[in-house]
Scaffold this motif. Structure first.
Motif, PDB file in Angstrom:
ATOM      1  N   GLU A  93       0.805  -1.094  -0.035  1.00 33.32           N
ATOM      2  CA  GLU A  93      -0.028  -0.043   0.099  1.00 33.32           C
ATOM      3  C   GLU A  93       0.981   1.406   0.027  1.00 33.32           C
ATOM      4  OE1 GLU A  93      -2.507   1.899   3.423  1.00 33.32           O
ATOM      5  OE2 GLU A  93      -3.555   0.029   2.597  1.00 33.32           O
ATOM      6  N   SER A  94       1.794   1.224   0.782  1.00 33.32           N
ATOM      7  CA  SER A  94       2.753   2.250   0.627  1.00 33.32           C
ATOM      8  C   SER A  94       3.660   2.497  -0.341  1.00 33.32           C
ATOM      9  CB  SER A  94       3.630   2.516   2.208  1.00 33.32           C
ATOM     10  OG  SER A  94       4.631   1.440   1.995  1.00 33.32           O
ATOM     11  N   ASP A  95       3.916   1.612  -1.084  1.00 34.05           N
ATOM     12  CA  ASP A  95       4.929   1.579  -2.211  1.00 34.05           C
ATOM     13  C   ASP A  95       3.816   2.188  -3.237  1.00 34.05           C
ATOM     14  OD1 ASP A  95       6.938   0.530  -1.060  1.00 34.05           O
ATOM     15  OD2 ASP A  95       6.667  -1.686  -2.010  1.00 34.05           O
ATOM     16  N   SER A  96       2.496   1.689  -3.472  1.00 29.29           N
ATOM     17  CA  SER A  96       1.618   2.160  -4.297  1.00 29.29           C
ATOM     18  C   SER A  96       1.327   3.625  -4.140  1.00 29.29           C
ATOM     19  CB  SER A  96       0.350   1.500  -4.018  1.00 29.29           C
ATOM     20  OG  SER A  96      -0.768   1.930  -5.105  1.00 29.29           O
ATOM     21  N   LEU A  97       1.340   4.064  -2.856  1.00 30.37           N
ATOM     22  CA  LEU A  97       0.983   5.428  -2.679  1.00 30.37           C
ATOM     23  C   LEU A  97       2.196   6.334  -3.092  1.00 30.37           C
ATOM     24  CD1 LEU A  97      -1.334   7.293  -1.330  1.00 30.37           C
ATOM     25  CD2 LEU A  97      -0.282   7.086   0.821  1.00 30.37           C
TER      26      LEU A  97
ATOM     27  N   THR B 225       4.492  10.339  -6.960  1.00 30.37           N
ATOM     28  CA  THR B 225       5.543  10.261  -8.057  1.00 30.37           C
ATOM     29  C   THR B 225       4.755  10.550  -9.468  1.00 30.37           C
ATOM     30  OG1 THR B 225       7.021   9.158  -6.922  1.00 30.37           O
ATOM     31  CG2 THR B 225       7.584   9.571  -9.198  1.00 30.37           C
ATOM     32  N   ASP B 226       3.920   9.929  -9.898  1.00 26.08           N
ATOM     33  CA  ASP B 226       3.038   9.925 -11.016  1.00 26.08           C
ATOM     34  C   ASP B 226       2.332  11.455 -11.058  1.00 26.08           C
ATOM     35  OD1 ASP B 226       4.048   7.506 -11.782  1.00 26.08           O
ATOM     36  OD2 ASP B 226       2.150   6.329 -11.581  1.00 26.08           O
ATOM     37  N   ALA B 227       1.723  11.389 -10.112  1.00 25.28           N
ATOM     38  CA  ALA B 227       1.156  13.053 -10.010  1.00 25.28           C
ATOM     39  C   ALA B 227       2.017  14.121 -10.049  1.00 25.28           C
ATOM     40  CB  ALA B 227       0.092  13.074  -8.699  1.00 25.28           C
ATOM     41  N   ALA B 228       3.125  14.149  -9.564  1.00 18.90           N
ATOM     42  CA  ALA B 228       4.292  14.988  -9.764  1.00 18.90           C
ATOM     43  C   ALA B 228       4.448  15.234 -11.159  1.00 18.90           C
ATOM     44  CB  ALA B 228       5.359  14.953  -8.768  1.00 18.90           C
ATOM     45  N   SER B 229       4.729  14.001 -11.869  1.00 14.78           N
ATOM     46  CA  SER B 229       5.054  13.893 -13.327  1.00 14.78           C
ATOM     47  C   SER B 229       4.044  14.795 -14.125  1.00 14.78           C
ATOM     48  CB  SER B 229       5.484  12.581 -13.839  1.00 14.78           C
ATOM     49  OG  SER B 229       6.617  12.065 -12.954  1.00 14.78           O
ATOM     50  N   LEU B 230       2.825  14.244 -13.717  1.00 20.95           N
ATOM     51  CA  LEU B 230       1.747  14.914 -14.495  1.00 20.95           C
ATOM     52  C   LEU B 230       1.626  16.491 -14.379  1.00 20.95           C
ATOM     53  CD1 LEU B 230      -1.073  12.362 -13.876  1.00 20.95           C
ATOM     54  CD2 LEU B 230      -0.062  13.043 -16.163  1.00 20.95           C
ATOM     55  N   VAL B 231       1.678  17.036 -13.305  1.00 23.43           N
ATOM     56  CA  VAL B 231       1.859  18.388 -13.061  1.00 23.43           C
ATOM     57  C   VAL B 231       3.098  18.950 -13.729  1.00 23.43           C
ATOM     58  CG1 VAL B 231       2.124  20.118 -11.212  1.00 23.43           C
ATOM     59  CG2 VAL B 231       0.364  18.152 -10.905  1.00 23.43           C
ATOM     60  N   ALA B 232       3.963  18.472 -13.747  1.00 23.70           N
ATOM     61  CA  ALA B 232       5.288  19.087 -14.454  1.00 23.70           C
ATOM     62  C   ALA B 232       5.180  18.895 -15.738  1.00 23.70           C
ATOM     63  CB  ALA B 232       6.704  18.584 -13.856  1.00 23.70           C
TER      64      ALA B 232
END
Length: 157
Positions: A61-65, A70-77
């Motif tokens: 669960e923590s790995d997934s979170l 990281t994915d959300a940060a990549s999308l925003v950038a």
């Protein structure tokens, strides 16, 4: 007079033992059941020792979170701006520019998240999204654009 059968057998056996001094007179064999029980016991001990000494697995669960953050940060950038550059870079130009683009930044950060996950985005010029409560499971990531660094927190209540 004939010798009894047992006596003849003993004499033959003694002759064979005398003929080959490297061969013991009486040889014993292990029972196959004893060998199987020993092998099974060693196998069980090896498996239980392996489980006892193995490092604990990280909570998936923590790995997934962390991966979601990281994915959300990549999308925003990587969201392109209307002009040149990125949306994050334009938003960091001033607090009023951030306010104008906050909704689009929040949508981009939330785009890949599963239901029930929340995101909070913070920069030097503004923030968007609800901050996580103290009891939430939180992972953070950073999105970088020219003249701007955003800290994203992805969390579950």
């Amino acid at each position: 007079m004939r010798e009894p059968r047992e006596e003849r057998s003993r004499r033959r056996h003694r002759k064979r033992a005398d003929a080959d001094p490297t061969r013991p007179a009486d040889r014993g064999q292990l029972s196959l059941t004893v060998v199987e029980a020993t092998v099974a016991t060693l196998l069980v001990l090896a498996v239980t020792t392996g489980f006892a000494l193995a490092p604990p697995a990280a909570a998936p669960e923590s790995d997934s979170l962390a991966r979601q953050a990281t994915d959300a940060a990549s999308l925003v950038a990587s969201v392109p701006a209307a002009g040149s550059g990125t949306l994050l870079g334009e938003a960091c130009a001033s607090p009023s520019d951030f306010d104008d683009r906050a909704t689009r930044l929040h949508e981009a950060a939330s785009a890949g998240l599963p239901d029930g996950a929340f995101v909070s985005l913070r920069t030097d010029v503004g923030s968007v999204g609800r901050p996580p409560p103290e009891t939430a499971r939180v992972r953070t990531a950073t999105a970088v654009a020219p003249r701007c660094t955003a800290r994203l927190e992805v969390w579950y209540p």
